[in-house]
Design an enzyme around this catalytic site. Structure first.
Site, short mmCIF file in Angstrom:
data_model
loop_
_atom_site.label_atom_id
_atom_site.label_comp_id
_atom_site.label_asym_id
_atom_site.label_seq_id
_atom_site.Cartn_x
_atom_site.Cartn_y
_atom_site.Cartn_z
CD GLU A 50 5.04 4.73 -2.62
OE1 GLU A 50 5.49 4.34 -1.51
OE2 GLU A 50 5.20 4.10 -3.68
CG PHE A 112 2.24 -7.27 -9.95
CD1 PHE A 112 2.71 -7.84 -8.77
CD2 PHE A 112 2.97 -6.21 -10.50
CE1 PHE A 112 3.87 -7.38 -8.16
CE2 PHE A 112 4.13 -5.75 -9.90
CZ PHE A 112 4.57 -6.33 -8.73
CD GLN A 113 3.47 -2.86 -7.93
OE1 GLN A 113 3.42 -2.13 -8.90
NE2 GLN A 113 4.46 -2.85 -7.05
CE LYS A 162 2.12 0.81 -17.73
NZ LYS A 162 3.05 -0.31 -17.47
CG MET A 471 1.72 12.25 24.83
SD MET A 471 1.72 13.51 26.12
CE MET A 471 1.79 15.01 25.13
#
Lengths: 579, 159
Positions: A50, A112-113, A162, A471
């Site tokens: 993502e 969940f999630q 959802k 760096m």
């Protein structure tokens, strides 16, 4: 009116906003959206993480000026967007992130999630929404696009449970937004503009300090008119590169920690600073008390909160850069400022003096980046990761037009540039796109190899491979007594624990980028000599497929000039000072 | 310096969290904060008392204004305002001290709102100084519990 599901409303609303491409990763909570996307008319590109998706949306937005759109599922999908949102927020990039969420009845139950993504992203978005009712969805999407792209742009997140995606309602897309708490000021106060013009006309040593706001506002022509008309040299910030043609005699390149000598000396000696769409970042100002000590400051910015935040401003002008410059240009007088220009020319020579060709013939970043400029006539679109290669990309490529350099300036996100280049290429199909990367940063989103391979996105990846987190290593060399703690990317168990310099006994670096690329079916070459650079770049540019060039460069080369952290801009460390 | 800031915000879920998060991440110190409904259903008013110099206050006001949910921010510090705080104070009392406590409450135009065998609950409204003063006077009797609303404020006359 049609009765549509939330998921259908989502897609219809994106049509209404003329969205051309969406970067999205499917998952449980966004299944209803993906079912509709199966037949959608806009392009959908699936990243392989993502974070890659949102950086691609960001690169698309920066390079085209349009809103970038990405989708992620609930929970980890959303949390994987966090770095991308913060990146876009710091650099004022219009990105809209849609996240799935658990059904409303399960909110707050640690389902969940489930993650409270609106709570998590409040400090790193311009605004965010949790959609509670499908009837609100069209209004929220309309508002989100409006908020993301107007005023000071920024990312907006919309979290959709959802069951809101499956609920149905009558769909009509609103024509107007009604946001009583959101009224950006565009025009700038006429008295302030007059005062600014008076100061500019009276100044003997004025300097324009142009930031990313000039590019966002589309004000490069107006900036040029101001600079050329009144003979005012222009230095730009990292995100402002390209707002002014650096080839012009008035162009001083970047200022700040790794800015050019002439830019930093000009700031330190100017009697008037005209800050335009910039925010006096600490990497720009160095020690604040010593920043532009003799100068009055005019600050033009659309965000009132930036005016007076770090530096006291004599003439604040809040509004859109372009509109204000149009008005300012009408009242600023022509002036040739010969003495000031001559002084600038002298300072410009200081930088070129410290250029020397490498005696050991080892490859360095400069010829590679300059060759990219030469071979593309300066028409390439460049993205970078973060670190030494980023600074070299800022220093050695001559930016001539806006929206040609995409880099994470404010947040400094390693892993930004490669996925961003995907969005840049998708938004600019005919342009040569170069993802300049370090060997460290590139591995932060290396999985996007799969995305460019499968979608045949012909970005050219150039890794400036010095086998160090360069760096950080440079800072360890300069300020931590060469104790290279965790910065050598070749270091293995069998290495001596106190190793502070590379040698011929060093083990091979992991991974072999050429082999990794080949594993994804991407053509790749390794370059170790200066002579090999041009043919490799030519092959990459002429190829219509993605291409990787792994350039093995000098390990311990440093970025100069450098203003040590907390130092003042006129006290730069130059290349020659190192030994 | 202490400032009184009035913030009109959209009356919707999560607004207070947005404002609290802004204060914590920008390092602003809040002395008190009170949220309430207004004459309009869709708008709430937050009254803040914050400590800081003018520069801090300017940043705070500007950052608040950047929030989409914030409709208007006004610094009331230099305006003619009526500012009020309400306190409930539970004071230890015995038969010997009860009448003395009631006298103090009377002087401060407070109210006794509850009496128990060994304590009295006092309600007092006023500006901060007044409440601080009564709190100080009641302290010797033993304050068991104290709660204050934080300041609410309104500008006098028309504005």
């Amino acid at each position: 009116m049609a009765i549509l599901s939330g998921a259908e409303i989502f897609v219809e609303s994106l049509y209404c906003e003329d969205v051309e491409v969406v970067f999205g990763y499917p998952g449980g909570a966004v299944l209803p959206i993906y079912d509709i996307l199966y037949d959608a008319e806009f392009e959908h590109i699936m990243p392989h993480h993502e974070q890659g998706g949102i950086h691609a949306a960001d690169g698309y937005a920066r390079s085209t000026g349009k809103v970038g759109v990405c989708i992620a599922t609930s929970g980890p999908g959303g949390t994987n967007l966090v770095t991308g949102l913060a990146t876009a927020y710091m650099d004022s990039v219009p990105v809209i992130a849609f996240t799935g969420q658990v059904p409303r009845a399960m909110l707050g139950t640690d389902a969940f999630q489930e993650a409270d993504i609106t709570g998590i992203t409040t400090p790193i978005t311009k605004h965010n929404y949790l959609v509670q009712d499908v009837k609100d969805l069209p209004r929220i999407i309309k508002e989100a696009f409006h908020i993301a792209k107007t005023g000071r742009p920024g990312p907006v997140l919309i979290d959709i449970p959802k069951d809101v995606l499956t609920d149905k309602t009558e769909f009509s897309y609103p024509k107007e937004v009604n946001l009583p708490g959101y009224k950006p000021n565009y025009d700038g106060h006429p008295c302030q503009i007059k005062e600014a013009a008076r100061d500019i006309n009276n100044a003997k040593k004025p300097l324009i300090y142009a930031g990313g706001g000039v590019i966002i506002s589309g004000a490069s022509n107006e900036l040029r008119q101001l600079a050329k008309g009144a003979t005012i040299p222009v230095t730009t910030t990292l995100t402002g590169l390209g707002s002014f043609d650096e080839r012009d005699e008035l162009g001083l390149g970047m200022l700040g920690m790794h800015g050019t000598t002439e830019a930093n000396l000009a700031i330190s000696n100017a009697d008037l600073i005209i800050a335009i769409g910039a925010r006096f970042d600490d990497r720009v100002t160095g020690k604040l008390e010593k920043f532009a000590p003799n100068a009055k400051v005019i600050h033009i910015d659309i965000d009132p909160a930036e005016v007076g935040k770090r530096v006291n401003v004599d003439v604040p002008i809040v509004g859109d850069v372009k509109r204000i410059l149009v008005k300012l240009n009408k009242v600023v007088e022509k002036n040739n400022r010969e003495a000031w220009l001559n002084q600038i020319k002298e300072w410009k020579l200081l930088d070129s003096k410290q250029e020397e060709s490498r005696e050991d013939k080892k490859l360095s970043a400069k010829p590679i980046i300059e060759e990219i400029f030469n071979l593309t006539n300066g028409e390439a679109l460049i993205t970078t990761e973060v670190g030494q290669h980023q600074m070299w990309a800022a220093q050695f490529y001559k930016y001539t037009k806006p929206r040609s350099f995409m880099t994470s300036g404010g947040l400094g996100t390693m892993g930004y540039g490669f996925p961003a280049s995907i969005g840049v290429q998708v938004g600019n199909k005919d342009s040569a796109v170069f993802a300049l990367a370090g060997d460290g940063s590139f591995q932060m989103n290396i999985q996007e190899f799969a995305t460019i391979a499968k979608n045949k996105i012909p970005v050219n990846i150039v890794i400036l491979n010095n086998q160090y987190l360069g760096m950080v290593r440079q800072w360890q060399e300069m300020f931590y007594d060469k104790r290279y703690s965790s910065t050598c990317l070749r270091k293995r168990e069998e290495c001596p624990p106190d190793c502070s310099s590379p040698s011929s006994n060093c083990p091979e670096m992991i991974p072999d980028f050429v082999k990794v690329a080949e594993g994804y079916g991407i053509k790749a070459v390794r370059v170790t000599e200066v002579e090999e650079v041009r043919p490799a770049l030519e092959e990459a540019i002429n190829s219509s497929e993605p291409f990787l060039i792994d350039c093995i460069i000098e390990e311990e080369e440093n970025v100069f000039p450098m203003v040590p952290p907390g130092g003042s801009l006129d006290k730069m460390i130059l290349k020659g000072d190192q030994s | 310096m202490r400032h009184t800031v009035s913030v009109l915000v959209a009356n919707e879920a999560g607004v207070l969290a947005r404002i609290a998060s802004l204060f914590s991440r920008r390092g602003f110190n809040i002395d008190s904060l009170s949220v309430s409904k207004t004459e309009r259903d869709d708008i709430s008013r937050i009254t803040l008392v914050v400590e800081g110099d003018n520069k801090v206050l300017e940043q705070l006001t500007k950052q608040l204004n950047k929030l989409i949910v914030v409709h208007k921010t006004s610094n009331l510090t230099n305006d003619p305002i009526v500012g009020r705080d309400l306190a409930l104070i539970k004071v230890t009392s015995t038969q010997n001290t009860r009448s003395e406590i009631m006298q103090i409450v009377d002087i401060f135009r407070g109210k006794i709102v509850d009496v128990a065998s060994n304590s009295i609950m006092v309600e007092v409204t006023g500006d901060e100084d007044k409440i601080n003063a009564i709190e100080k006077l009641l302290e010797p009797f033993g304050i068991k519990e104290l709660v204050r609303t934080g300041k609410v404020a309104m500008v006098r006359g028309q504005k």
